[in-house]
Design an enzyme around this catalytic site. Structure first.
Site, short mmCIF file in Angstrom:
data_model
loop_
_atom_site.label_atom_id
_atom_site.label_comp_id
_atom_site.label_asym_id
_atom_site.label_seq_id
_atom_site.Cartn_x
_atom_site.Cartn_y
_atom_site.Cartn_z
N ARG B 49 -3.83 -2.79 -6.25
CA ARG B 49 -4.34 -3.14 -4.92
C ARG B 49 -5.48 -2.21 -4.57
NH1 ARG B 49 1.65 -3.34 -2.18
NH2 ARG B 49 2.43 -5.08 -3.42
N ASP B 51 -8.57 -0.53 -2.71
CA ASP B 51 -8.85 -0.33 -1.27
C ASP B 51 -10.16 -0.99 -0.85
OD1 ASP B 51 -6.69 1.12 -0.49
OD2 ASP B 51 -7.61 3.07 -0.95
N ARG B 196 -9.30 8.93 -5.98
CA ARG B 196 -10.31 9.44 -5.04
C ARG B 196 -10.04 10.89 -4.65
NH1 ARG B 196 -10.37 4.74 -0.67
NH2 ARG B 196 -11.61 6.30 0.46
#
Lengths: 254, 254
Positions: B49, B51, B196
């Site tokens: 999934r 972002d 990230r």
């Protein structure tokens, strides 16, 4: 008065090309408007007039100004006033008589083909989607046939005007890179649409409609109807402009 | 009923991420709407999934359908109904019980830093502009410290929930490529925002705020406040999802 030179990178998707005109936004206009925020309005000279939709990683431009802003500061200043699809990568004070267009000795353009049955979401803005199958090896062997000094009338947009259609191509190469084929070409100058017609001609070689060894005769014919189609603009990028007297001595290894 | 699997490429700039939600357009929703043009509405399962703003070159998704359309035709069909920033690169009929998320054994993400004083017009959508100066060599030496099986709580978004914060990183490398630094990481799975935060931690190493040899202790602390910032989404791309049992045997040479 000082002469300020800029290296400019732009995504040409949203622009009607480099040169200021009445039909739509241009890169020259956006830069001249940015300059006018910091100094008297100035005329910007670009090394090459890229067409609508064509990109640049290394366009060079210059303008004359009496502003006290130091050369290297211009890049940062202009970027605060430019849209994100135009960035001044570097700026410097050039010799007073520097002329970005007339003093250019060579240019490197890259044309990118994306050759997969399905298109690319990430590279669609920057490549020509050709769904193939392409004879890549034939294209690689064909590209160097453009090298040398030739009358390139057969690779000039119909109706374009020029003082001389003779240009020298220092190097012309196709390099596969995953799903992308890069056509890199270095020359002392290019006629209107020349790189895109060369790319379209190599595309015809990839399809088997032409052969690399046909290229010398195509060029000799000076007949635009015998070369390939004009490849669409989004695959083209002005990579670099050379101001050294012998840019071909400086080319990367093939 | 058949199970159709898709490899999906998307430019995440315009999307509120992969997963269908009420706040904005999502990639899952766009694909499900495209499927519904050709067959009964189907629920699409994605391997990961991503972002809002994150891109994918090799997302994998699957759905079940009783349509007679052969597996390989789905890519062409769906692309006629999808926006240009989403492309189905390939489609095929998978084993009936194939599950794009649960059967994934590994993923490759790439995070791209653009490190030049001025930003990039061509790569701005696909990279994080860090104006430097960065200690690139220190970043290159630091990246492999993430490799191995660790509790990655220190690299998980605060407040995120997970059954287990333990993940295995097979390879973690920084590679300079012109003005771009690629951070490539292969793992058996990733916590929310993990890549990230790893990228932000390597950025801190580049700034000299952290050192590579600090990373084992940072991980052991399980303390999110000791790692670097969450790097912005546009630099991240889901490159590939692996379904072979030992994806690390298949990695490219470092």
């Amino acid at each position: 008065m000082k002469t300020i030179a800029l290296t400019v990178e732009y995504d040409g998707t949203a622009y009607s090309g480099w040169q200021r005109q009445n039909n739509g936004p241009t890169v020259q206009q956006a830069l001249e408007e940015a300059i006018a925020h910091f100094a008297s309005p100035a005329h910007l000279i670009g090394a090459g007039r890229t067409d609508a939709g064509v990109h640049a990683r290394g366009q060079v431009a210059c303008f004359r100004t009496d502003s006290a802003i130091p050369g290297p500061r211009w890049a940062l200043a202009l970027n605060t006033r430019l849209p994100y699809d135009i960035r001044v990568a570097a700026s410097w004070e050039a010799p007073a008589d520097f002329h970005a267009q007339y003093h250019a000795c060579g240019k490197h353009y890259r044309y990118s083909f994306f050759y997969r049955p399905t298109g690319s979401a990430l590279l669609g803005r920057y490549s020509w989607h050709v769904s193939g199958p392409l004879q890549v090896q034939a294209m690689m062997e064909a590209a160097p046939y453009f090298e040398g000094t030739h009358d390139f009338s057969a690779c000039m947009a119909a109706g374009a005007q020029t003082r001389s259609p003779v240009r020298t191509i220092y190097r012309s190469r196709i390099t596969p890179c995953g799903d992308v084929l890069h056509f890199d070409v270095w020359g002392n100058g290019f006629l209107y649409n020349q790189v895109r017609i060369m790319a379209g001609t190599l595309y015809y070689v990839g399809l088997g409609k032409l052969q690399g060894r046909d290229i010398p005769a195509l060029l000799q014919s000076c007949d635009r109807t015998r070369t390939g189609p004009t490849a669409p603009p989004q695959g083209l990028c002005l990579e670099r402009v050379y101001y050294t007297p012998h840019p071909w001595d400086d080319l990367p290894e093939a």
